[in-house]
Design a protein around this motif. Structure first.
Motif, short mmCIF file in Angstrom:
data_model
loop_
_atom_site.label_atom_id
_atom_site.label_comp_id
_atom_site.label_asym_id
_atom_site.label_seq_id
_atom_site.Cartn_x
_atom_site.Cartn_y
_atom_site.Cartn_z
N TYR A 1 0.84 -1.20 0.00
CA TYR A 1 0.00 0.00 0.00
C TYR A 1 0.88 1.25 0.00
O TYR A 1 0.62 2.21 -0.72
CB TYR A 1 -0.90 0.05 1.24
N GLU A 2 1.90 1.21 0.83
CA GLU A 2 2.78 2.37 0.99
C GLU A 2 3.74 2.51 -0.18
O GLU A 2 3.98 3.61 -0.67
CB GLU A 2 3.52 2.26 2.32
N ALA A 3 4.28 1.38 -0.65
CA ALA A 3 5.22 1.43 -1.77
C ALA A 3 4.55 1.94 -3.04
O ALA A 3 5.18 2.64 -3.85
CB ALA A 3 5.81 0.04 -2.01
N LEU A 4 3.28 1.63 -3.23
CA LEU A 4 2.55 2.10 -4.41
C LEU A 4 2.09 3.54 -4.28
O LEU A 4 1.66 4.16 -5.26
CB LEU A 4 1.33 1.21 -4.67
N GLY A 5 2.12 4.08 -3.07
CA GLY A 5 1.66 5.44 -2.85
C GLY A 5 0.17 5.55 -2.57
O GLY A 5 -0.40 6.63 -2.64
#
Length: 417
Positions: A314-318
């Motif tokens: 979730y965080e890596a994809l923004g």
């Protein structure tokens, strides 16, 4: 002159005009081999695209477990047409690697209609190395993991992603419930997917109390091995218009692949060993190329081989700021009624994970969502879709899709009025 010609070729629009897949099954449950799985998926994709095999100019075939030229043997079930067939193996990102190769043939102006197919016939149980007499491609990742956190007898993949989850917990205060909520969501979504290997719904307590595998991961938070196949037909704008396929053509706005960066090993981070920076890099390139933001997306098919990977991705994809995945989950912003619907198919955790087919199954689901054909899984108001397919060792593909023509979007909207 040459530079201008190259620039012109690489600007060609690329569309998915047909998709198809088999039901994913427990290994050995269906008495069929990979050629039969591939035949079913390709036949469905050709039928969906309304084109015969004779229109296919090249093919990319993805699989991880199989002998050389298995791609030829699989596609020969449809016909021996003499076309070039490229065999692709890129670990769990194999399916989307076949798709990006097909896309590049179209984008570069080499072809107008190309097949991408992925298939797998797998063994029961967790993944294990097949060759013990040569260097393991994951040796650097494994050695560093053992240095950082030690080694246990748990399946190696579960250790890598479980340790990434433990690092996130330590760094950001993420709770065990956050990982379990992801699995709860994906199992619940799979109830509506006839292609899913598992279609059972579980309570949060059942998920948290299922057999412990490693770290925060229980059995119901881990994807199974699977048999199955999926396929996509990609085409140029010229082909789409010549064959009157505008109403169903899904444009690949951007599709980017990244491999491991220096930070994967140098930063001594379990999250980065698990592909965090690869994903972040590919996502940044894809969103920049497409000219959209992560928050513009409505539906996501994300590589949830383990619940921990979905959370950190979730965080890596923004989709949310770093450290805020737990808050996104608690708000319900990863399911129906929230900001995004992530893995409406049930994801790898429920749908299954035949390695070579996974990326193309993700593509199939997103095309159905954009075309309004996902039936009980349909996400309301889908205009932009995001795909994430990860393979350790490593490769990650991030893709962004939308309906390719305004008339298709208008037709979809009017059909709902």
């Amino acid at each position: 002159m040459l530079q201008a010609a190259v620039a012109t070729r690489t600007m060609g629009r690329v569309f998915v005009i047909g998709v198809g897949m088999t039901k994913f099954e427990k290994p050995g449950k269906r008495p069929a081999d990979y050629p039969e799985f591939a035949k079913e998926a390709i036949t469905k994709a050709l039928h969906d695209a309304k084109v015969p095999m004779s229109k296919i100019e090249q093919a990319a075939a993805g699989y991880v477990y199989g002998d050389s030229t298995s791609g030829q043997r699989a596609i020969y079930e449809i016909g021996m047409t003499g076309i070039p067939i490229y065999n692709v193996n890129n670990n769990c990102a194999t399916g989307s690697t076949a798709l990006i190769l097909a896309k590049q043939f179209i984008e570069a102006g080499i072809n107008d209609c190309v097949l991408a197919v992925g298939f797998e016939r797998m063994e029961k149980g967790s993944l294990k190395p097949k060759y013990n007499d040569r260097t393991n491609p994951m040796d650097k990742h494994v050695k560093l993991t053992d240095e950082l956190v030690g080694f246990t007898e748990a399946p190696r993949a579960a250790q890598i992603f479980g340790n990434a989850g433990l690092e996130h917990m330590k760094k950001y205060g993420t709770k065990l419930e956050h990982f379990a909520k992801i699995a709860y969501k994906n199992h619940k979504h799979s109830v509506n997917n006839p292609y899913s290997q598992f279609r059972d719904e579980y309570t949060l307590e059942q998920i948290m109390n299922s057999t412990k595998i490693f770290g925060p991961l229980t059995k119901l938070q881990c994807c199974p091995t699977s048999d199955g196949a999926a396929a996509a037909i990609v085409a140029s704008e010229k082909f789409v218009r010549a064959n009157g396929l505008e109403s169903q053509a899904v444009e690949i706005l951007a599709m980017e692949m990244a491999t491991d960066l220096p930070s994967t090993l140098q930063d001594r981070s379990c999250m980065k060993i698990a592909g965090y920076d690869m994903t972040k890099t590919a996502a940044k390139r894809a969103f920049e190329k497409a000219g959209v933001k992560p928050t513009d997306v409505q539906v996501v098919e994300l590589h949830d081989c383990f619940s921990a990977n979905e959370l950190i991705t979730y965080e890596a994809l923004g989709l949310c700021p770093e450290g805020k995945a737990g808050e996104l989950i608690d708000r319900g912003d990863n399911t129906y009624g929230g900001k995004y619907v992530v893995n409406p198919s049930g994801g790898l955790i429920s749908k299954g994970h035949p390695l070579g087919a996974t990326g193309l199954a993700q593509c199939s689901e997103l095309c159905w969502q954009l075309r309004g054909l996902a039936e009980a899984r349909q996400v309301p108001g889908v205009r932009l879709a995001l795909q994430h397919n990860l393979g350790l060792g490593g490769a990650v593909v991030v893709a962004i899709y939308r309906l390719g023509f305004d008339e298709a979007q208008n037709q979809k909207t009017s059909s709902k009025l």
